[in-house]
Motif scaffolding. Structure first.
Motif, PDB file in Angstrom:
ATOM      1  N   ALA B  98       5.553   5.598 -10.598  1.00 37.47           N
ATOM      2  CA  ALA B  98       5.062   6.597  -9.648  1.00 37.47           C
ATOM      3  C   ALA B  98       5.958   6.650  -8.417  1.00 37.47           C
ATOM      4  N   PHE B 191      -1.763   8.087  -6.132  1.00 38.50           N
ATOM      5  CA  PHE B 191      -1.547   7.749  -7.545  1.00 38.50           C
ATOM      6  C   PHE B 191      -0.893   6.378  -7.681  1.00 38.50           C
ATOM      7  N   ILE B 192       0.016   6.059  -6.736  1.00 35.15           N
ATOM      8  CA  ILE B 192       0.676   4.751  -6.757  1.00 35.15           C
ATOM      9  C   ILE B 192      -0.376   3.640  -6.813  1.00 35.15           C
ATOM     10  N   PHE B 193      -1.448   3.813  -6.037  1.00 33.29           N
ATOM     11  CA  PHE B 193      -2.508   2.803  -6.045  1.00 33.29           C
ATOM     12  C   PHE B 193      -3.465   3.014  -7.218  1.00 33.29           C
ATOM     13  N   SER B 195      -3.194   4.113 -10.056  1.00 31.62           N
ATOM     14  CA  SER B 195      -2.736   3.884 -11.425  1.00 31.62           C
ATOM     15  C   SER B 195      -2.464   2.410 -11.711  1.00 31.62           C
ATOM     16  N   VAL B 196      -2.676   1.549 -10.719  1.00 29.67           N
ATOM     17  CA  VAL B 196      -2.458   0.123 -10.975  1.00 29.67           C
ATOM     18  C   VAL B 196      -3.672  -0.434 -11.706  1.00 29.67           C
ATOM     19  N   LYS B 197      -3.546  -0.541 -13.019  1.00 38.20           N
ATOM     20  CA  LYS B 197      -4.725  -0.937 -13.797  1.00 38.20           C
ATOM     21  C   LYS B 197      -5.108  -2.391 -13.569  1.00 38.20           C
TER      22      LYS B 197
END
Lengths: 261, 417
Positions: B98, B191-193, B195-197
């Protein structure tokens, strides 16, 4: 005096003339070069941990730190051992003091911030050790999130870090559900276990496997059906860590417990 | 010492390599990009949707957004372990990440803001450059000014009625195009945050939307605050008869315009604030209701360790109080100032609670990590990732704005439309 028409003409000619030699150049894909443009790799490194055999001596951690030049006293490590203690009333305690570099020298549980908890022997219902290292995931989230491609997966499955490219943003550290990544205290780049890649590619075993006096750690090639590790994984009941993240970890555990994090 | 060890205190069972790696600068990063996006959206409300009352604010917000734009990537630079390699994100992006989109989104957005500014100020550049061109015996300063403005015209000196009409069209298109790009710029920060699964608190598809809404809120709030400060200075100058401006000469005139603009802008602020709070509460309720594996540790962080940060500082002081202040009858500038400062604080706390809160618990779900912001630095690292670094980043856009306003005057220049 150059006219507009001439300028356009020369430009088009120039571009056309350059296009031929430039077309001869190929855009380099490091992965392709690494794989030697071969088809599929014949190796897929996997790891097998038999938790029943682990006594928490920490020889593996020590060996790893020395082998891979992770400053000995720095509070980071590529591999570590966790101790789990479940009491009779179902309470769970776990710790890994200094990653168990010096083993577990006391029966007291390290609660962090300098506090320790003593658990009486007769209160313990079960206790065991679990060695941890990079899972060399089939679907590695750390590789996915690296903004510059400094961390990458080689065809034999190991995830490596290029210290010359890493910008040190820490996104890979955040993305790893297993907490195996950290910043190298000297190089200031992302650092992780790579199954001692410099050793295994020369036919040797990893430093931790060599150091383990009880054979709790084993490394193997899952694509080789005759590999003893492959045989165990294929025929016995093994577990993996945190499969809900869909990372497809490739470190297999014998005797995994539901309490293991 | 290992990076992160200085400001992290670990409690109970955590993995040995876990520290708070993303510290204050990563709190500043979404905060600053949020301000950029928000300021731009505010200016576009006038240019695209023709909200006439925001005319006074529109140009101001755009120049401010431009100043903020340069400050937005700075937190990342200060955060990187290898800041000089930061350029690699632009040069060799790895597109599954991202962060790699940053180069493209950021430069697209920068290009849009810069060209919109150019179209708006083109006439101004020409009006300054032309008389200087003909002037004999230019002083050194005038030479410099002439060169700067000459370059800024990009060689276009046509300021006929017809060409200015075309400019207006271009401005409208750019402002329209800018809105989705600004939202994308900030949405992708979310999204950077999101999307951190691996991170139980961050991972939600709502994250980008929450970020955009709070971004607009903070952008509007900062524009209002700066606008009020500038107007107050003008009032002060007017009362001392030192004004250099061509219109709005008296205190009362300035005050009248000021309260109208602020009242109008406050309405938009409230609107976006409602969206932001609703989404954040939805996220919280949903987590509690579904109560998946991570909920136990999240609950202990949200309702226990971070209770003050989340419910007192963010929701009560940062959202509820300004909400009441804005809605109470008899709106005054003084109240607006208090309100917008609290809103800005609230948005900052929201970023803090996401970034630091997301690292407050261990991946084991059995331990916690506490962050201690380095206040007095004892080396470069504790400065750049401490209070000093954060404050420098926060001050930077104001300094830039002051410089930019010399080139793009935000008030005294009369608009063609």
């Amino acid at each position: 005096m150059i006219t507009r028409r001439d300028l356009l003409k020369y430009t088009i000619k120039g571009i056309a003339g350059l296009a031929v030699p430039i077309a001869a150049l190929e855009i380099v894909n490091p992965n392709k070069i690494f794989a030697g443009k071969n088809d599929k790799s014949k190796t897929r490194w996997v790891f097998l941990v038999d938790t029943y055999k682990c006594v928490g001596c920490g020889f593996c951690v020590k060996a790893c730190k020395n082998e891979n030049e992770i400053p000995y006293d720095a509070n980071v490590t590529r591999t570590w051992v966790e101790r789990y203690v479940v009491t009779k009333d179902g309470e769970l305690f776990a710790d890994t003091p200094k990653g168990a570099r010096d083993g577990f020298t006391t029966s007291k549980i390290d609660l962090g911030a300098g506090k320790y908890q003593d658990i009486k022997k007769e209160e313990i219902s079960k206790a065991f050790f679990v060695p941890k290292l990079c899972n060399q995931c089939e679907n590695p989230p750390c590789v996915q999130v690296c903004p510059v491609g400094a961390t990458y997966q080689v065809p034999d499955g190991v995830v490596l870090v290029d210290r010359k490219t890493c910008i040190g943003c820490g996104y890979c550290i955040m993305a790893c559900p297993y907490g195996v990544r950290f910043f190298h205290p000297v190089h200031h780049t992302a650092e992780k276990c790579n199954f001692c890649y410099h050793r295994i590619t020369k036919g040797m075993k990893t430093a931790c496997v060599e150091a383990c006096p009880f054979g709790a750690r084993q490394i193997g090639n899952i694509k080789d059906p005759d590999d003893p590790v492959t045989k165990i994984i294929k025929t016995e009941r093994v577990g993996i860590l945190k499969e809900e993240f869909g990372t497809k970890p490739q470190v297999y555990y014998i005797g995994l417990d539901k309490e293991v994090r | 010492m290992v990076h992160g060890e200085v400001w992290t205190i670990k409690e109970l069972f955590t993995y040995p390599n876990e520290y708070i790696y993303w510290s204050i600068q990563i709190v500043m990063y979404p905060f600053m990009t949020g301000l950029v996006a928000g300021a731009f959206v505010l200016s576009s409300l006038y240019h695209v949707f023709g909200v006439k009352q925001l005319k006074g604010m529109a140009r101001f917000a755009l120049v401010f957004s431009f100043a903020l734009l340069f400050a937005a990537p700075m937190p990342i630079v200060l955060h990187l372990q290898h800041p000089f390699r930061g350029i690699n994100i632009f040069m060799t992006p790895h597109f599954t990440s991202a962060i790699a989109a940053f180069g493209i989104v950021f430069s697209t957005y920068g290009a849009i803001v810069a060209s919109e500014l150019w179209f708006i100020y083109r006439k101004h550049f020409v009006e300054i450059a032309l008389p200087l061109k003909t002037k004999q015996d230019k002083t050194l300063f005038e030479w410099f000014k002439y060169l700067v403005f000459c370059a800024l015209t990009l060689g276009v000196y046509d300021i006929s009625e017809e060409s200015l009409k075309r400019d207006e069209k271009a401005i409208k298109i750019l402002a329209g195009l800018g809105i989705p790009v600004a939202c994308f710029l900030h949405g992708y920060a979310g999204f950077i945050f999101g999307s951190v699964k691996a991170n139980a608190l961050w991972m939600t598809p709502l994250m980008p939307v929450i970020f955009i809404m709070s971004a607009v809120v903070s952008g509007i709030a900062l524009c209002m605050l700066t606008y009020i400060v500038v107007m107050e200075i003008r009032k002060f100058l007017a009362s001392r008869k030192k004004t250099v401006y061509t219109h709005l000469q008296t205190r009362e005139e300035i005050g009248g315009v000021e309260i109208n603009v602020i009242r109008m802008t406050a309405k938009y602020l409230l609107l976006f604030l409602i969206f932001a709070i609703s989404l954040e509460l939805l996220d919280l309720i949903f987590r509690g209701y579904t109560a998946v594996k991570s909920w136990d540790v999240l609950r202990s962080v949200i309702y226990g360790k971070d209770f003050t940060n989340i419910f007192i500082l963010q929701y009560a002081i940062g959202n509820l109080i300004p909400f009441i202040l804005f809605l109470m009858p008899g709106f005054t500038i003084r109240r607006a100032v208090v309100g917008v400062i609290l809103v800005l604080f609230g948005v900052f706390m929201m970023r803090w609670n996401v970034v630091i809160g997301g690292q407050a618990f261990s991946l084991t779900f059995l331990g916690y990590m506490h962050y201690h912001l380095p206040i007095i630095p004892h080396n470069w690292e504790t400065f750049k990732e401490g209070l000093g670094g954060a404050l420098s980043i926060f001050i930077m856009p104001f300094v830039l704005f002051w410089i930019f306003s010399k080139i793009f005057p935000v008030f005294d220049y009369k608009e063609s439309h």
